[in-house]
Design an enzyme around this catalytic site. Structure first.
Site, PDB file in Angstrom:
ATOM      1  N   LYS A 111       0.851  -1.205   0.000  1.00 54.03           N
ATOM      2  CA  LYS A 111       0.000   0.000   0.000  1.00 54.03           C
ATOM      3  C   LYS A 111       0.886   1.255   0.000  1.00 54.03           C
ATOM      4  O   LYS A 111       0.565   2.233  -0.673  1.00 54.03           O
ATOM      5  CB  LYS A 111      -0.946  -0.013   1.206  1.00 54.03           C
ATOM      6  CG  LYS A 111      -2.022  -1.100   1.092  1.00 54.03           C
ATOM      7  CD  LYS A 111      -3.374  -0.637   1.581  1.00 54.03           C
ATOM      8  CE  LYS A 111      -4.561  -1.402   1.064  1.00 54.03           C
ATOM      9  NZ  LYS A 111      -4.627  -2.821   1.231  1.00 54.03           N
ATOM     10  N   LYS A 193      -3.457 -10.111  -7.428  1.00 53.65           N
ATOM     11  CA  LYS A 193      -4.377 -10.971  -6.684  1.00 53.65           C
ATOM     12  C   LYS A 193      -5.823 -10.506  -6.897  1.00 53.65           C
ATOM     13  O   LYS A 193      -6.073  -9.308  -6.987  1.00 53.65           O
ATOM     14  CB  LYS A 193      -4.014 -10.846  -5.203  1.00 53.65           C
ATOM     15  CG  LYS A 193      -4.815 -11.691  -4.255  1.00 53.65           C
ATOM     16  CD  LYS A 193      -4.257 -11.548  -2.852  1.00 53.65           C
ATOM     17  CE  LYS A 193      -4.950 -10.455  -2.070  1.00 53.65           C
ATOM     18  NZ  LYS A 193      -5.858 -10.877  -1.044  1.00 53.65           N
ATOM     19  N   LYS A 196     -10.868  -7.464  -3.182  1.00 52.34           N
ATOM     20  CA  LYS A 196     -12.075  -6.635  -3.036  1.00 52.34           C
ATOM     21  C   LYS A 196     -11.780  -5.191  -3.415  1.00 52.34           C
ATOM     22  O   LYS A 196     -12.638  -4.488  -3.925  1.00 52.34           O
ATOM     23  CB  LYS A 196     -12.535  -6.635  -1.569  1.00 52.34           C
ATOM     24  CG  LYS A 196     -13.042  -7.953  -1.091  1.00 52.34           C
ATOM     25  CD  LYS A 196     -13.457  -7.829   0.371  1.00 52.34           C
ATOM     26  CE  LYS A 196     -12.986  -9.013   1.151  1.00 52.34           C
ATOM     27  NZ  LYS A 196     -11.702  -8.779   1.819  1.00 52.34           N
TER      28      LYS A 196
END
Ligand code: AQP
Length: 329
Positions: A111, A193, A196
């Site tokens: 992140k 990946k 969500k």
């Protein structure tokens, strides 16, 4: 009976990666282990959330746990915040986690690398809370996808650190990562990946996706020009990802069998077979979900689960606080 713990953070709608990498295994394990399955709503708020959306995602998550086959009479299903000791042990864990350890956690590093702004202290210290989630139940095993393995390793280090310093307080847990499906990739970019929080939802099949939409996502999945259904993650990542999905939804059918079944056939035919499997799975889950979502089973499941989980967790927190000299006795 050995104890197993796992959780999902519904920061969005649950997807096929969550099902294949985690939920499907929770269901398989509930007969063999004492299963504790929680909804990680404290972990959800480590990133900004819209309150009404979060509430809906939490309810859907419980409904999907049940719709995927978790049985509240076998598994203890609960909301993380309903067991107050998680947060308290999380703080104690945080006070025993070194900054160097948190700095090495890849999820936070990823992140940071994306230059996301306003990253919070909660996100940074999330692995310490995750350690508390696991250690508070003396879990023997933690079934996780590949991406969470590093967090279980930190949990093991923390358990050993506590045991060494304060006496035998915690069981040292083992991560269980399945051989197939531990990292389902995005259908639109197989180098990433399935997630969500993906920017585009083209690569992510949600468990509550309309079946036509799910089929379209599989049929549009990025592949290659080699025209050969072969498991080769380096040269054919898209096809290999579809093979993982197909295998996992076909009782872990070996990749060699899939290669034989589709030898000499085009990608279109293979994708159709994958889409059929995905839609079959989603249809069963969605039919059960529709029955569950309007019933009172969600409330009773969570009440029963919180009571059972709190009994174990509160006792452990008390033992820890006593061992650390934090209580006046
Ligand atoms: N793509 C995946 N393939 C296999 N397993 C996966 N899991 C998640 N994505 C995949 C596994 O599902 C469990 C619950 O994960 P989570 O939702 O709590 O957290 P996550 O891994 O951070 O999932 P997302 O979708 O990527 O969430 P965001 O976008 O919010 O960060 C775990 O066992 C996980 O390994």
């Amino acid at each position: 009976m050995k104890r197993m713990l796992s959780g999902i953070k519904p920061t969005g709608q649950l997807h096929l990666g969550n099902y294949i990498g985690a939920l499907k295994h929770f269901v398989e394990y509930q007969d063999e282990y004492e299963m504790l399955a929680f909804i990680a709503n404290l972990h959800c708020i480590t990133m900004p959330q819209d309150p009404s959306e979060l509430q809906k995602n939490l309810t859907d998550c419980v409904a999907l746990y049940l719709a995927c086959g978790l049985d509240p009479n076998k598994a203890t299903i609960f909301l993380q915040t309903d067991v107050k000791s998680h947060a308290q042990l999380g703080y104690i864990m945080c006070c025993h986690t070194y900054l160097g350890e948190l700095n090495r956690m890849t999820q936070f590093k990823d992140k940071m690398a994306k230059n996301e702004t306003n990253l919070t202290g909660g996100l940074y210290t999330y692995p310490s809370l995750m350690a508390a989630d696991i250690l508070i139940y003396d879990a023997d095993y933690v079934p996780v996808g590949e991406d969470q393995k590093q967090h279980v390793e930190l949990t093991r280090d923390l358990a050993e650190r506590f045991n060494h310093k304060y006496g035998d307080l915690f069981k040292v847990p083992e991560p269980l990562v399945s051989k197939v499906g531990a990292r389902i990739m995005s259908l639109s970019d197989p180098s990433k990946k399935m997630s969500k929080s993906d920017d585009s939802d083209k690569g992510c099949i949600y468990l509550l996706d309309d079946l036509k939409v799910a089929r379209k996502k599989v049929m549009s999945a990025v592949t290659d020009s080699l025209a050969n259904v072969k498991y080769d993650v380096v040269n054919q990542p898209g096809i290999s990802n579809l093979m993982q999905i197909y295998s996992s939804l076909s009782n872990d059918l070996p990749f060699e069998e899939i290669e034989k079944e589709f030898a000499g056939k085009g990608y279109g035919e293979f994708k159709k077979a994958v889409a059929d499997k995905v839609c079959e799975t989603l249809e069963i889950i969605q039919n059960r979900y529709k029955e569950i979502i309007d019933s009172n089973i969600i409330e009773t499941t969570l009440q029963q689960g919180a009571k059972k989980a709190s009994e174990i967790a509160d006792k452990k927190l008390d033992d820890v606080q006593k061992a650390l000299g934090m209580e006046i006795i």
